[in-house]
Design a protein around this motif. Structure first.
Motif, short mmCIF file in Angstrom:
data_model
loop_
_atom_site.label_atom_id
_atom_site.label_comp_id
_atom_site.label_asym_id
_atom_site.label_seq_id
_atom_site.Cartn_x
_atom_site.Cartn_y
_atom_site.Cartn_z
N ARG A 152 0.85 -1.18 0.00
CA ARG A 152 0.00 0.00 0.00
C ARG A 152 0.89 1.24 0.00
O ARG A 152 1.81 1.33 0.80
CB ARG A 152 -0.90 0.01 1.23
N PRO A 153 0.63 2.20 -0.90
CA PRO A 153 1.49 3.38 -0.96
C PRO A 153 1.41 4.22 0.31
O PRO A 153 0.37 4.30 0.95
CB PRO A 153 0.95 4.18 -2.14
N SER A 154 2.53 4.85 0.62
CA SER A 154 2.60 5.83 1.70
C SER A 154 2.58 7.21 1.05
O SER A 154 3.27 7.44 0.06
CB SER A 154 3.89 5.64 2.49
N PHE A 155 1.83 8.11 1.60
CA PHE A 155 1.71 9.46 1.04
C PHE A 155 2.28 10.53 1.97
O PHE A 155 1.91 11.70 1.87
CB PHE A 155 0.25 9.76 0.70
N ILE A 156 3.22 10.15 2.83
CA ILE A 156 3.75 11.10 3.80
C ILE A 156 4.55 12.23 3.15
O ILE A 156 4.71 13.28 3.75
CB ILE A 156 4.58 10.41 4.91
N GLU A 157 5.02 12.02 1.92
CA GLU A 157 5.76 13.08 1.22
C GLU A 157 4.85 14.11 0.59
O GLU A 157 5.28 15.20 0.21
CB GLU A 157 6.69 12.48 0.17
N ALA A 158 3.56 13.79 0.43
CA ALA A 158 2.61 14.75 -0.14
C ALA A 158 2.28 15.81 0.91
O ALA A 158 2.13 15.51 2.09
CB ALA A 158 1.33 14.03 -0.57
N ALA A 159 2.18 17.04 0.46
CA ALA A 159 1.83 18.14 1.37
C ALA A 159 0.40 17.98 1.86
O ALA A 159 -0.46 17.45 1.14
CB ALA A 159 2.00 19.48 0.66
N ARG A 160 0.15 18.43 3.06
CA ARG A 160 -1.21 18.43 3.62
C ARG A 160 -2.09 19.37 2.79
O ARG A 160 -1.60 20.35 2.23
CB ARG A 160 -1.19 18.89 5.07
N PRO A 161 -3.37 19.07 2.68
CA PRO A 161 -4.26 19.90 1.85
C PRO A 161 -4.22 21.39 2.18
O PRO A 161 -4.27 22.22 1.27
CB PRO A 161 -5.64 19.31 2.15
N GLU A 162 -4.11 21.74 3.45
CA GLU A 162 -4.12 23.17 3.82
C GLU A 162 -2.90 23.91 3.29
O GLU A 162 -2.93 25.13 3.11
CB GLU A 162 -4.27 23.35 5.33
N ALA A 163 -1.82 23.19 3.00
CA ALA A 163 -0.63 23.80 2.39
C ALA A 163 -0.64 23.63 0.87
O ALA A 163 -0.22 24.52 0.13
CB ALA A 163 0.64 23.18 2.97
N ALA A 164 -1.13 22.49 0.40
CA ALA A 164 -1.06 22.17 -1.02
C ALA A 164 -2.05 22.99 -1.85
O ALA A 164 -1.71 23.46 -2.95
CB ALA A 164 -1.30 20.68 -1.23
N LYS A 165 -3.27 23.18 -1.37
CA LYS A 165 -4.27 23.88 -2.18
C LYS A 165 -3.85 25.31 -2.51
O LYS A 165 -3.92 25.71 -3.69
CB LYS A 165 -5.65 23.87 -1.53
N PRO A 166 -3.41 26.12 -1.54
CA PRO A 166 -2.99 27.48 -1.91
C PRO A 166 -1.82 27.49 -2.90
O PRO A 166 -1.75 28.35 -3.77
CB PRO A 166 -2.57 28.11 -0.58
N LEU A 167 -0.93 26.51 -2.78
CA LEU A 167 0.20 26.44 -3.70
C LEU A 167 -0.25 26.02 -5.10
O LEU A 167 0.25 26.54 -6.11
CB LEU A 167 1.27 25.49 -3.15
N TRP A 168 -1.19 25.10 -5.18
CA TRP A 168 -1.75 24.69 -6.48
C TRP A 168 -2.46 25.88 -7.13
O TRP A 168 -2.30 26.15 -8.31
CB TRP A 168 -2.69 23.51 -6.30
N ASP A 169 -3.25 26.62 -6.33
CA ASP A 169 -3.92 27.81 -6.85
C ASP A 169 -2.89 28.83 -7.37
O ASP A 169 -3.08 29.43 -8.44
CB ASP A 169 -4.78 28.46 -5.77
N TYR A 170 -1.82 29.02 -6.62
CA TYR A 170 -0.76 29.96 -7.03
C TYR A 170 -0.10 29.49 -8.32
O TYR A 170 0.15 30.29 -9.23
CB TYR A 170 0.27 30.11 -5.90
N PHE A 171 0.18 28.21 -8.41
CA PHE A 171 0.76 27.62 -9.63
C PHE A 171 -0.13 27.92 -10.84
O PHE A 171 0.35 28.36 -11.89
CB PHE A 171 0.93 26.11 -9.43
N ASN A 172 -1.43 27.70 -10.69
CA ASN A 172 -2.36 27.97 -11.79
C ASN A 172 -2.38 29.45 -12.16
O ASN A 172 -2.45 29.80 -13.33
CB ASN A 172 -3.77 27.47 -11.43
N GLU A 173 -2.29 30.31 -11.15
CA GLU A 173 -2.24 31.75 -11.41
C GLU A 173 -0.95 32.12 -12.15
O GLU A 173 -0.96 32.96 -13.05
CB GLU A 173 -2.38 32.55 -10.12
N CYS A 174 0.16 31.49 -11.80
CA CYS A 174 1.43 31.72 -12.51
C CYS A 174 1.31 31.33 -13.98
O CYS A 174 1.83 32.04 -14.86
CB CYS A 174 2.56 30.95 -11.85
N LEU A 175 0.63 30.24 -14.27
CA LEU A 175 0.40 29.84 -15.66
C LEU A 175 -0.42 30.89 -16.38
O LEU A 175 -0.12 31.25 -17.53
CB LEU A 175 -0.30 28.48 -15.72
N ARG A 176 -1.44 31.40 -15.71
CA ARG A 176 -2.28 32.46 -16.32
C ARG A 176 -1.46 33.72 -16.58
O ARG A 176 -1.63 34.38 -17.60
CB ARG A 176 -3.47 32.76 -15.42
N GLU A 177 -0.56 34.05 -15.64
CA GLU A 177 0.30 35.23 -15.83
C GLU A 177 1.26 35.05 -17.00
O GLU A 177 1.75 36.05 -17.55
CB GLU A 177 1.07 35.52 -14.54
#
Length: 146
Positions: free
Chosen positions: A90-115
């Motif tokens: 079974r995979p371990s996902f401990i290296e993935a960021a917690r949602p409260e940190a990952a979502k704002p960064l994903w949103d920022y990434f998408n905004e960078c693409l738009r820019e």
């Protein structure tokens, strides 16, 4: 940050049967974020993707960037890109960021693409999504910030 980029002739994402994003020609980005990622990582990866020359020119060589072919982006968050299967079954996902940190960064990434001048459609962060795409080529590239 780890992004699996797939060149696509068309793609869409649905959540609970409802379309949340769709594109014609462009890139489908499966976006994984880890604990160490920062806005600098997101900006770097966005600029790298915007500048990649993965589309054919008149001579059939990969020599055109996405903006040159009027392509679009379908960005889908995917924590499973940081799944570790070295031990057990079974995979371990401990290296993935917690949602409260990952979502704002994903949103920022998408905004960078738009820019960068790109049209960006998205899935819904943390949702169970159905992603459909026509992988053109197929061309699949992994882009990482580290």
């Amino acid at each position: 940050m780890r992004v699996v980029l797939q060149r696509s002739g068309q793609a869409s994402v649905k959540v609970n049967g409802e379309m949340t994003g769709s594109i014609e020609k462009g890139y489908v980005l499966l976006v994984g974020i880890t604990h160490e990622d920062t806005e600098d990582d997101a900006a770097y990866v966005a600029k790298k993707i915007a500048g990649l020359r993965l589309w054919e020119d008149e001579e059939g060589k990969m020599n055109r960037a996405i903006d040159e072919i009027d392509g679009a982006i379908l960005s889908v968050s995917q924590f499973t890109l940081y799944g570790d299967v070295k031990k057990g079954r079974r995979p371990s996902f401990i290296e993935a960021a917690r949602p409260e940190a990952a979502k704002p960064l994903w949103d920022y990434f998408n905004e960078c693409l738009r820019e960068c001048g790109l049209h960006v459609e998205t899935g819904i962060f943390g949702a169970m999504m159905d992603v459909e795409l026509v992988n053109d080529g197929p061309v699949t590239i992994i882009v990482e910030s580290k």
